[in-house]
Design a protein around this motif. Structure first.
Motif, mmCIF file in Angstrom:
data_model
loop_
_atom_site.group_PDB
_atom_site.id
_atom_site.type_symbol
_atom_site.label_atom_id
_atom_site.label_comp_id
_atom_site.label_asym_id
_atom_site.label_seq_id
_atom_site.Cartn_x
_atom_site.Cartn_y
_atom_site.Cartn_z
ATOM 1 N N ILE A 87 0.845 -1.197 0.000
ATOM 2 C CA ILE A 87 0.000 0.000 0.000
ATOM 3 C C ILE A 87 0.879 1.245 0.000
ATOM 4 C CG2 ILE A 87 -0.208 -0.173 2.517
ATOM 5 C CD1 ILE A 87 -2.971 1.146 2.262
ATOM 6 N N ALA A 88 0.487 2.238 -0.811
ATOM 7 C CA ALA A 88 1.288 3.459 -0.909
ATOM 8 C C ALA A 88 0.433 4.583 -1.488
ATOM 9 C CB ALA A 88 2.510 3.233 -1.783
ATOM 10 N N GLU A 89 0.925 5.808 -1.327
ATOM 11 C CA GLU A 89 0.268 6.979 -1.889
ATOM 12 C C GLU A 89 0.994 7.408 -3.154
ATOM 13 O OE1 GLU A 89 -0.629 11.666 -0.771
ATOM 14 O OE2 GLU A 89 -0.276 10.207 0.827
ATOM 15 N N TYR A 90 0.227 7.794 -4.177
ATOM 16 C CA TYR A 90 0.818 8.273 -5.425
ATOM 17 C C TYR A 90 -0.089 9.352 -6.003
ATOM 18 C CZ TYR A 90 2.685 8.308 -10.183
ATOM 19 O OH TYR A 90 3.233 8.698 -11.387
ATOM 20 N N ILE A 94 -4.409 6.976 -2.534
ATOM 21 C CA ILE A 94 -3.877 5.792 -1.865
ATOM 22 C C ILE A 94 -4.216 4.559 -2.705
ATOM 23 C CG2 ILE A 94 -3.866 4.424 0.257
ATOM 24 C CD1 ILE A 94 -4.923 6.945 1.698
ATOM 25 N N TYR A 95 -3.193 3.761 -2.977
ATOM 26 C CA TYR A 95 -3.369 2.553 -3.772
ATOM 27 C C TYR A 95 -2.902 1.324 -2.990
ATOM 28 C CZ TYR A 95 -3.965 5.723 -7.733
ATOM 29 O OH TYR A 95 -4.404 6.713 -8.582
ATOM 30 N N MET A 96 -3.551 0.213 -3.287
ATOM 31 C CA MET A 96 -3.123 -1.073 -2.751
ATOM 32 C C MET A 96 -2.971 -2.044 -3.919
ATOM 33 S SD MET A 96 -4.666 -3.403 0.356
ATOM 34 C CE MET A 96 -6.351 -3.253 -0.200
ATOM 35 N N CYS A 97 -1.878 -2.817 -3.885
ATOM 36 C CA CYS A 97 -1.610 -3.790 -4.953
ATOM 37 C C CYS A 97 -1.360 -5.157 -4.324
ATOM 38 C CB CYS A 97 -0.414 -3.363 -5.789
ATOM 39 S SG CYS A 97 -0.619 -1.774 -6.604
ATOM 40 N N ASN A 105 -3.652 -12.250 -12.940
ATOM 41 C CA ASN A 105 -3.407 -10.819 -13.124
ATOM 42 C C ASN A 105 -2.810 -10.228 -11.843
ATOM 43 O OD1 ASN A 105 -4.924 -10.303 -15.825
ATOM 44 N ND2 ASN A 105 -6.424 -11.387 -14.569
ATOM 45 N N TYR A 106 -2.375 -8.956 -11.952
ATOM 46 C CA TYR A 106 -1.897 -8.244 -10.760
ATOM 47 C C TYR A 106 -2.577 -6.879 -10.749
ATOM 48 C CZ TYR A 106 1.334 -8.500 -6.857
ATOM 49 O OH TYR A 106 1.862 -8.635 -5.591
ATOM 50 N N TYR A 107 -3.661 -6.785 -9.971
ATOM 51 C CA TYR A 107 -4.521 -5.606 -10.008
ATOM 52 C C TYR A 107 -4.080 -4.534 -9.011
ATOM 53 C CZ TYR A 107 -7.865 -8.461 -12.649
ATOM 54 O OH TYR A 107 -8.475 -9.242 -13.595
ATOM 55 N N ALA A 108 -4.373 -3.292 -9.378
ATOM 56 C CA ALA A 108 -4.212 -2.155 -8.471
ATOM 57 C C ALA A 108 -5.596 -1.691 -8.041
ATOM 58 C CB ALA A 108 -3.469 -1.022 -9.163
ATOM 59 N N TYR A 109 -5.708 -1.308 -6.763
ATOM 60 C CA TYR A 109 -6.972 -0.836 -6.196
ATOM 61 C C TYR A 109 -6.747 0.551 -5.602
ATOM 62 C CZ TYR A 109 -8.223 -5.803 -6.390
ATOM 63 O OH TYR A 109 -8.467 -7.098 -6.798
ATOM 64 N N TRP A 118 -12.376 -0.167 -1.427
ATOM 65 C CA TRP A 118 -11.378 -0.065 -2.492
ATOM 66 C C TRP A 118 -12.021 -0.424 -3.825
ATOM 67 C CZ3 TRP A 118 -6.342 1.261 -1.022
ATOM 68 C CH2 TRP A 118 -6.111 1.262 0.365
ATOM 69 N N LYS A 119 -11.581 0.244 -4.881
ATOM 70 C CA LYS A 119 -12.084 -0.082 -6.212
ATOM 71 C C LYS A 119 -10.915 -0.462 -7.122
ATOM 72 C CE LYS A 119 -12.046 4.600 -8.217
ATOM 73 N NZ LYS A 119 -12.838 5.646 -8.897
ATOM 74 N N LYS A 120 -11.169 -1.432 -7.971
ATOM 75 C CA LYS A 120 -10.161 -1.901 -8.915
ATOM 76 C C LYS A 120 -9.988 -0.865 -10.019
ATOM 77 C CE LYS A 120 -10.638 -6.197 -9.707
ATOM 78 N NZ LYS A 120 -11.310 -7.410 -10.243
#
Length: 284
Positions: A87-90, A94-97, A105-109, A118-120
């Motif tokens: 989890i990190a801020e960009y 705020i995103y979680m991977c 797959n490798y999704y970002a939320y 959280w939304k994909k």
């Protein structure tokens, strides 16, 4: 059917403390892959909660309040197994991977209502390979992605590749030649050094942690081994017999780890038997 199975436990400590404090698991799940995030001045712990009934991991969160972590709540669940919730801020969001390799797959939320909704928003790796324990790092104003493609026959024998982000697209920079490719946490800073945490899975999954000092010069990645840590080296306020450690993370003075035991859990055994019966009935 083996009665003893690998179970994981999370422990934490502040930087001025000598011993880690163990968080108790419940009868219904064990917890692994801890990541910390500080939001509006308060620590939140994200982790994999492996539910015996569901036979898969979901992402849970716990808020640190009055010197202890509150009961776990579910932050994210998918039809497939989830773990390693980086989890990190960009750019102010705020995103979680989390790892979800069984989806292919490798999704970002993106956080909609932190920490519970959280939304994909994107698919980082979509070639169907077994990517596990991947994570980002912002180094010298560049965004990098450390992607580990697992060899299903050998946890230690996968390929670690480094990508960089440009114009919303990831480009491969290089394959990293390392004996310990699988991540054991996020990249972190110690003094003026950047540290990569890796897992030592030689002979046993989650046996220990390996720490590397890393450098990136003119888009050339290099790393130097500086330390190895194993479960018997950890000072902790518990009498449990730990036999592995495979995650370390740190955030503004708080450190978190996970530790492995081999335990018997009655609830886990019950649901394993139920699944076997269901498979037997379905085959008739």
């Amino acid at each position: 059917m083996k009665l003893k199975k690998d179970h994981w436990h999370i422990a934490f400590k502040m930087e001025n403390e000598k011993k880690f404090h163990l968080l108790r698991n419940t009868l219904f799940y064990w917890v692994a892959d801890p990541f910390l995030y500080k939001y509006k001045g308060e620590w939140y712990l994200f982790a994999e909660l492996f539910y015996y009934k569901k036979n898969k991991g979901v992402i849970g969160y716990s808020k640190f309040s009055n010197g202890k972590f509150e009961p776990w709540e579910i932050a994210l669940e998918e039809p497939w197994h989830l773990s390693f919730p980086y989890i990190a801020e960009y750019n102010g969001k705020i995103y979680m991977c989390p790892e979800g390799y069984k989806s292919g797959n490798y999704y970002a939320y993106e956080s909609v209502d932190f920490p519970k909704v959280w939304k994909k928003v994107g698919n980082i790796m979509e070639d169907g390979s077994l990517y596990v324990d991947c994570h980002f790092s912002c180094i010298k104003e560049m965004v990098y992605f450390f992607a580990y493609k697992m060899n299903p026959e050998n946890h230690q024998a996968g390929i670690l590749s480094l990508y960089y982000l440009r114009d919303k697209t990831f480009y491969e920079l290089q394959k990293i030649d390392t004996r310990y490719p699988r991540a054991g946490g996020a990249i972190f800073q110690s003094g003026d050094k950047l540290i990569r945490t890796a897992q030592d899975c030689e002979g046993d999954y989650g046996k220990g942690l390996v720490f590397f000092e890393i450098t990136l010069r003119e888009n050339l990645y290099q790393e130097k081994l500086i330390e190895k840590i194993y479960a018997d080296m950890i000072e902790i306020d518990s009498e449990k017999k730990f036999c592995g450690i495979h995650t370390y993370n740190v955030c503004e003075g708080m450190q978190v780890i996970d530790l492995k035991t081999k335990d018997i859990n009655i609830v886990e055994i019950f649901y394993r038997i139920v699944r076997k019966i269901k498979l037997y009935v379905a085959s008739k």
